[in-house]
Write an enzyme that holds these catalytic residues in place. Structure first.
Site, mmCIF file in Angstrom:
data_model
loop_
_atom_site.group_PDB
_atom_site.id
_atom_site.type_symbol
_atom_site.label_atom_id
_atom_site.label_comp_id
_atom_site.label_asym_id
_atom_site.label_seq_id
_atom_site.Cartn_x
_atom_site.Cartn_y
_atom_site.Cartn_z
ATOM 1 N N HIS A 138 0.847 -1.196 0.000
ATOM 2 C CA HIS A 138 0.000 0.000 0.000
ATOM 3 C C HIS A 138 0.878 1.241 0.000
ATOM 4 O O HIS A 138 0.417 2.332 0.317
ATOM 5 C CB HIS A 138 -0.911 0.035 1.222
ATOM 6 N N ARG A 189 13.736 -0.801 9.994
ATOM 7 C CA ARG A 189 13.950 -1.719 11.108
ATOM 8 C C ARG A 189 13.389 -1.193 12.428
ATOM 9 O O ARG A 189 13.678 -1.744 13.474
ATOM 10 C CB ARG A 189 15.445 -2.007 11.265
ATOM 11 N N SER A 248 -9.309 2.512 11.141
ATOM 12 C CA SER A 248 -10.036 3.629 11.719
ATOM 13 C C SER A 248 -11.492 3.247 11.975
ATOM 14 O O SER A 248 -12.093 3.690 12.953
ATOM 15 C CB SER A 248 -9.955 4.854 10.802
ATOM 16 N N GLY A 262 -9.271 8.927 4.305
ATOM 17 C CA GLY A 262 -10.368 9.845 3.998
ATOM 18 C C GLY A 262 -11.613 9.103 3.538
ATOM 19 O O GLY A 262 -12.729 9.375 3.977
ATOM 20 N N ILE A 263 -11.393 8.120 2.652
ATOM 21 C CA ILE A 263 -12.524 7.328 2.134
ATOM 22 C C ILE A 263 -13.208 6.582 3.279
ATOM 23 O O ILE A 263 -14.430 6.594 3.425
ATOM 24 C CB ILE A 263 -12.022 6.295 1.092
ATOM 25 N N ALA A 318 -2.562 10.443 10.292
ATOM 26 C CA ALA A 318 -3.901 10.759 9.790
ATOM 27 C C ALA A 318 -4.971 10.515 10.851
ATOM 28 O O ALA A 318 -5.926 11.287 10.989
ATOM 29 C CB ALA A 318 -4.187 9.929 8.541
ATOM 30 N N GLY A 319 -4.813 9.444 11.615
ATOM 31 C CA GLY A 319 -5.813 9.131 12.638
ATOM 32 C C GLY A 319 -5.827 10.174 13.742
ATOM 33 O O GLY A 319 -6.898 10.591 14.221
ATOM 34 N N GLY A 362 -5.926 -1.283 19.509
ATOM 35 C CA GLY A 362 -4.933 -0.862 18.509
ATOM 36 C C GLY A 362 -3.517 -1.236 18.898
ATOM 37 O O GLY A 362 -2.586 -1.038 18.122
#
Lengths: 580, 580
Positions: free
Chosen positions: A217, A544, A446, A403-404, A558-559, A487
């Site tokens: 990703h 590493r 998320s 965002g999505i 982002a979170g 998490g």
């Protein structure tokens, strides 16, 4: 780039529908994904896999005899929700229990983990095994934090073959875990990928450069170099994997290994063969006997240009499971005997997960629910306003789907809450339903975490009585604790937790000092904003380091950033006149 | 683009070596390509396929039980040579005769056709079937001129299954021809491809545009439009194929069809599934029953972005052959039983094609051979000097490999001629060996044609006696006739013939008028140059015109241009003092 689609938001669902239409011989749809078309074999362990869309043949292409029994299929690059995993597992299980196995990504770990809890509550025997083969994603001493890539196939194959033999759940799990322990992958990338409908690539690699260990990703890897020749690429791949042998393998010479040379999407077959020519020579020179090699596209990432090498150091137990027949849409080997039909066709009806407990709210609880709904409307609006920004931030270190996912989740949560309020539900029921909708529709990490947050706050508020500022603060604290547990992150890991913990602490302290809720929330939101900004400060530690610590590259997590935006948006609803 | 390679000139050979290393279970190398690893079944018809490299899984990936018995593997986008085809066929054939089947491209038609002649001379029973499924490459009334694309798979599959049943050669050929008659394909492209080591793409499609019917080597199609949605793309594909039903199929409703939705390389699986979802709906709405659909990459073109749809309108005879089991590296279906081992392993030793006839040259013949060698050195030098230009010109209308092929051919021819001259051979033997080397090493259309030219001239010159200008002119005339026959082209088709015929005519007339050879050749070369330039004059006639006439787009035909360059280079060796 990805070019052929209709509505990009419908891409994953439409791809799944077309996949099923093309492969009716092997699979049938189940709510949340696909299961084998063949009748279930009573008492057989069900191997249930899954993950985000965009990685075909992972995961739906690997469902069939000798391989997986079902696959939960998430949105593009987003984990399926716990509800999807549970539904697929219920459609696949045949009395022998379920092994849930998937690549070790935060969202998948969360949702498969929650599904495991739910399935146990349903009375199903469950084991969970995340695949951790990517050597570039964590150091050997933290191998359990590594991501799963093409090694998925080895683990799924061993588990599926063991289940086909009729082995019990613990034995299937032991063998699959043994395969995972002895499987290592290393990949290189020459170009990124573009998601359906996206105006620009999710991530890129500079032309002429080779990114070492770049994730599927676009997760950061171990560095870059100029693009080498095919032979040099082969040497890089082989040398890296021979440098880290699993426990019990002292030297490559004399070992037998399953080998996968995997194309990520834009590196084509002939190129893979040119590379494999040298891989094969180097392994032979090292004294490794290759068993049933696979050279092709096994785990892809749309049009990402890259190649990965996977070695599974076989044992006498593992080899016959690797070489056993299989018959799946994208993986066929040897001759399989048609299974005995039992008439026990898998159900394609969704498992009923609705809660029909009668509503018990009083007027205070209903008023609190309306305020929660107003807050969720503000959340939805702020997420909509910042969705592109969140995606861009996430693309720096993650998979760019934040965002999505946040949009899907916040819209679904608002809709579920509006329904609940219309039916006269209290705050707890309203937020519980909103939490479930968010987690199910958003998928991904998320989605699971926001499900926990909404659910925790709702539980604290209750359906009856007037919530006090202290009740709200205790709910937020419970949310903070729940997110850390689920998490597996702590403050300093540069995740949402970095913002959520100071938010909860500040809120609790201000409320305890007697501040009105709106003022206390304002102070807490300010603390969250400062902390979210702080997640951008750490320098990247490539390769590493701890996966969480790798994330920051000068942009905030982002979170954490979306949490700060959301707490601020909610504060503005608290500051306005009470909704009624 | 193609990124992973070593020496680009070695790409196809190295890819084949890696392919074989990865698929020892199915295939073993044979000189010129691959044959099945399994023992031959005495008396079974051998289905031998082949074509250029760069289209995997076509062609080597389709060798295995229930499919092909062998594949001749050419260089990148170039047909294998007749020698390769012959060698593979000899290694595959088991006494039941050979069906040679391949896509209908000029180079393949030439080389497979020559191989058929050679095999007949070897005492092998042979049938030849070019596949012609691409509806955009010629009008229905000229269906025999159409190119072969993903419909190859249907024809190969039917032939392979028929052979597996033990049917005789004529029956296998009849069924394969029936499959070809009832198979139609139509493709669209969104982007071109870049060959290994090439600095720029071989062909491109403007971003945001969709090229209708663009060939898999960039051959011109039927026009362009803006990129449609996936559903609109599906409708375009389905509507085009439903608009041209084969003889005997009056309406789609009630028909059963094999369906292939093929990705050309850069259009990935999920996109194909999104398109297939709508293809499946449209076919169902038209009343077509889909049988064993294939959605994936079956005929590719490196990183070309495109998709094609193939329908084979099944009959009661064809359907069980389409659905029969197969087990090839890239195509596996159902359960195959292991073949009975006969101990008759295919030979991997080359069939001896050397000519050990004693040399009969006299001094005149040896002197003529030395002059021929000097001419070939000049040919080699001019081809080297213009190779890039020839590639660029060819890329306008063809597959861009003309420069590469001409280099390989002219170098091989010079080397073979030098060996022959060193052994004391006369002109005929020298040019025969040079002709064979050119055709074998160059592959492609131009390789076959230059083989004919050199061979024809050599035959006229003979090994003994002093050649006269009239002998040379008669050789050139024979070459011109041979090229027209083999290339099935006439003057005005904008091919090499447009330059070769006036060259031969001018030379013959000038020699008859008593001109010295150097002068006559000079006049003829001038005529060839003018005629080659004239091949650029015709406006393109997209899609429905004769394939030859489509070629010209303001640039001369590459074959005509190289002929003009070469005749001029040879003229300069004639003008200098005689070599001795």
């Amino acid at each position: 780039m990805t070019r052929l689609f209709n509505d990009p938001a419908a891409f994953a669902d439409e791809a799944l529908e077309g996949f099923v239409a093309a492969h009716r011989r092997w699979v049938r749809p189940a709510p949340g994904g696909v299961v084998r078309a063949a009748a279930r074999v009573p008492g057989q362990v069900a191997v249930v896999i899954g993950g985000g869309s965009g990685h075909y043949p992972a995961f739906s292409g690997l469902v069939g005899q000798g391989l997986a029994h079902g696959a939960a299929v998430g949105n593009v690059f987003a984990s399926p929700s716990a509800r999807q995993v549970r539904q697929v597992a219920r459609a696949a299980e045949a009395g022998g229990g379920v092994l849930l196995t998937f690549g070790n990504y935060a969202g998948d770990v969360l949702h498969f983990g929650q599904a495991a809890e739910q399935l146990r509550a349903d009375g199903v025997n469950v084991r969970v095994l995340p695949v951790t083969d990517d050597v570039s994603s964590a150091a050997p001493e933290e191998a359990h934090k590594r991501r799963g890539v093409a090694g998925d196939l080895v683990v799924f194959k061993v588990a599926g073959a063991a289940a086909e033999r009729g082995l019990p759940l613990d034995e299937v799990t032991r063998l699959a875990a043994l395969a995972n322990d002895r499987t290592r992958s290393f990949g290189v990338a020459l170009g990124g990928c573009t998601l359906p409908g996206a105006g620009e690539p999710l991530f890129t690699v500079e032309p002429g450069r080779l990114a070492l260990g770049l994730g599927i990703h676009g997760e950061p890897g171990m560095g870059e170099r100029d693009v080498p020749s095919a032979d040099e690429t082969a040497r890089l791949l082989v040398d890296t994997l021979l440098a880290e042998l699993p426990a019990g393998v002292e030297a490559p010479a004399g070992q037998r290994a399953a080998v996968i040379l995997n194309g990520l999407g834009a590196v084509k077959y002939e190129e893979l063969f040119v590379v494999y020519r040298q891989v094969s020579r180097l392994l032979a020179a090292a004294g490794v006997e290759v068993v049933d090699p696979e050279v092709g596209e096994l785990v892809t990432s749309f049009d990402m240009a890259g190649v990965s090498l996977t070695l599974c150091w076989l044992t006498d137990e593992l080899e016959p499971l690797w070489t056993a027949p299989a018959d799946a849409p994208a993986y066929r080997k040897g001759a399989v005997t048609a299974p005995v039909a039992t008439g026990d066709e898998p159900s394609t009806a969704p498992v009923d997960t609705t809660d029909d407990t009668p509503l018990v709210a009083d007027e205070d609880g209903r008023r609190a629910a309306r305020r929660a709904l107003a807050a969720l409307a503000a959340v939805r609006a702020t997420v909509d306003a910042h969705a592109d920004e969140l995606g861009r931030i996430d693309a720096v270190a993650g998979d760019g789907d934040h965002g999505i996912g946040m949009r899907r989740g916040s819209h679904a949560a608002h809709e579920a809450a509006a329904d609940a309020v219309a039916r006269g539900a209290g705050a707890a029921t309203t937020l519980d339903l909103a939490a479930a909708a968010w987690a199910d529709r958003a998928g991904g990490t998320s989605g699971a975490l926001w499900g926990v947050i909404l659910g925790s706050v709702g539980s604290a508020l209750g359906d009856t009585g007037r919530p006090t500022p202290a009740t709200v603060a205790s709910g937020v604290t419970a949310a903070s604790t729940g997110v850390m547990r689920l998490g597996k992150a702590e403050v300093g890991d540069k995740t949402m937790v970095d913002a959520l913990v100071p938010f909860a602490d500040t809120l609790t302290r201000a409320v305890a000092a007697g501040a009105p809720l709106a003022d206390a929330w304002d102070a807490a939101a300010t603390a969250a904003e400062a902390a979210a900004a702080g997640t951008a400060e750490l320098l990247p530690r490539m390769g590493r380091a701890r996966p969480h610590a790798e994330k920051s590259l000068g942009t905030p997590d982002a979170g954490a950033h979306s949490l700060a935006l959301i707490t601020r948006a909610i504060q503005q609803t608290l500051a306005t006149k009470e909704v009624d």
